[in-house]
Write an enzyme that holds these catalytic residues in place. Structure first.
Site, PDB file in Angstrom:
ATOM      1  N   CYS A   1      67.078   9.807  38.196  1.00  0.00           N
ATOM      2  CA  CYS A   1      67.584  11.108  38.627  1.00  0.00           C
ATOM      3  C   CYS A   1      67.234  11.381  40.091  1.00  0.00           C
ATOM      4  CB  CYS A   1      66.989  12.193  37.746  1.00  0.00           C
ATOM      5  SG  CYS A   1      65.256  12.472  38.097  1.00  0.00           S
TER       6      CYS A   1
ATOM      7  N   ASP B   1      64.991   6.356  32.677  1.00  0.00           N
ATOM      8  CA  ASP B   1      64.990   6.000  34.095  1.00  0.00           C
ATOM      9  C   ASP B   1      63.951   4.915  34.393  1.00  0.00           C
ATOM     10  OD1 ASP B   1      66.976   7.787  34.447  1.00  0.00           O
ATOM     11  OD2 ASP B   1      65.722   9.380  35.245  1.00  0.00           O
TER      12      ASP B   1
ATOM     13  N   CYS C   1      59.154  13.308  36.629  1.00  0.00           N
ATOM     14  CA  CYS C   1      59.883  12.286  37.389  1.00  0.00           C
ATOM     15  C   CYS C   1      59.010  11.723  38.514  1.00  0.00           C
ATOM     16  CB  CYS C   1      61.157  12.862  37.990  1.00  0.00           C
ATOM     17  SG  CYS C   1      62.123  13.821  36.818  1.00  0.00           S
TER      18      CYS C   1
ATOM     19  N   CYS D   1      63.851   9.589  29.284  1.00  0.00           N
ATOM     20  CA  CYS D   1      65.115   9.773  30.004  1.00  0.00           C
ATOM     21  C   CYS D   1      65.791   8.438  30.306  1.00  0.00           C
ATOM     22  CB  CYS D   1      64.880  10.538  31.300  1.00  0.00           C
ATOM     23  SG  CYS D   1      63.811   9.671  32.445  1.00  0.00           S
TER      24      CYS D   1
HETATM   25 FE1  FES Z   1      64.172  10.630  34.337  1.00  0.00          FE
HETATM   26 FE2  FES Z   1      63.869  12.290  36.309  1.00  0.00          FE
HETATM   27  S1  FES Z   1      64.961  12.604  34.501  1.00  0.00           S
HETATM   28  S2  FES Z   1      62.962  10.369  36.068  1.00  0.00           S
END
Ligand code: FES
Length: 144
Positions: free
Chosen positions: A59, A35, A103, A33
């Site tokens: 997120c 992140d 996450c 993702c």
């Molecule tokens: Fe990447 Fe939640 S979608 S940490």
């Protein structure tokens, strides 16, 4: 789909920021993702987490779990902090939707990476602590 606690920690995250001259800093990401999370720990001479701060580029679930994870490890010894798993953080938040479980791994692994950094800087070994991963996606399969 999110519990009230998750929404609360997402809207009003605790312990956002940086710690100057932190005892340990850990950064992990999730390649899937994109992140990223960074955790800063201030650990006193008795190996107790005096303070913890985080920065998360991610997120809502990642922000809520970082916020809760920092709250849960402040005041704990490094050994106890190591035992604060993503599952424990999720439970404290009243659960996460299944697609958001990964996450919560960011927070757990960022804490581990910061503890690892602390251990390296001080030449100590923390029992049960594994070398940090840069990408939590590598761990995903075991956890889901
Ligand atoms: Fe990447 Fe939640 S979608 S940490």
């Amino acid at each position: 789909m999110y519990t009230e606690k998750v929404m609360d920690h997402f809207m009003h995250p605790r312990n956002v920021g940086e710690i100057e001259n932190a005892s340990g800093v850990g950064t992990v990401g999730n390649a899937k993702c994109g992140d990223i999370m960074r955790i800063y720990l201030d650990i006193d001479e008795n190996q107790v987490v005096r303070d913890a701060k985080f920065k998360t580029f991610g997120c809502g679930a990642a922000i809520a779990t970082s916020s809760m994870a920092t709250e849960m490890i402040i005041g704990k010894t490094i050994q106890e902090a190591l035992e604060v798993t993503n599952k424990a953080v999720m439970e404290a938040l009243g659960g996460l939707p299944p697609v958001k479980v990964h996450c919560s791994l960011l927070a757990e692994q960022a804490v581990h990476a910061a503890l690892w950094d602390y251990a390296q800087k001080n030449g100590i070994t923390i029992e049960g602590l594994k070398p940090p991963v840069n990408d939590v996606d590598e761990l995903d399969e075991d956890e889901e």
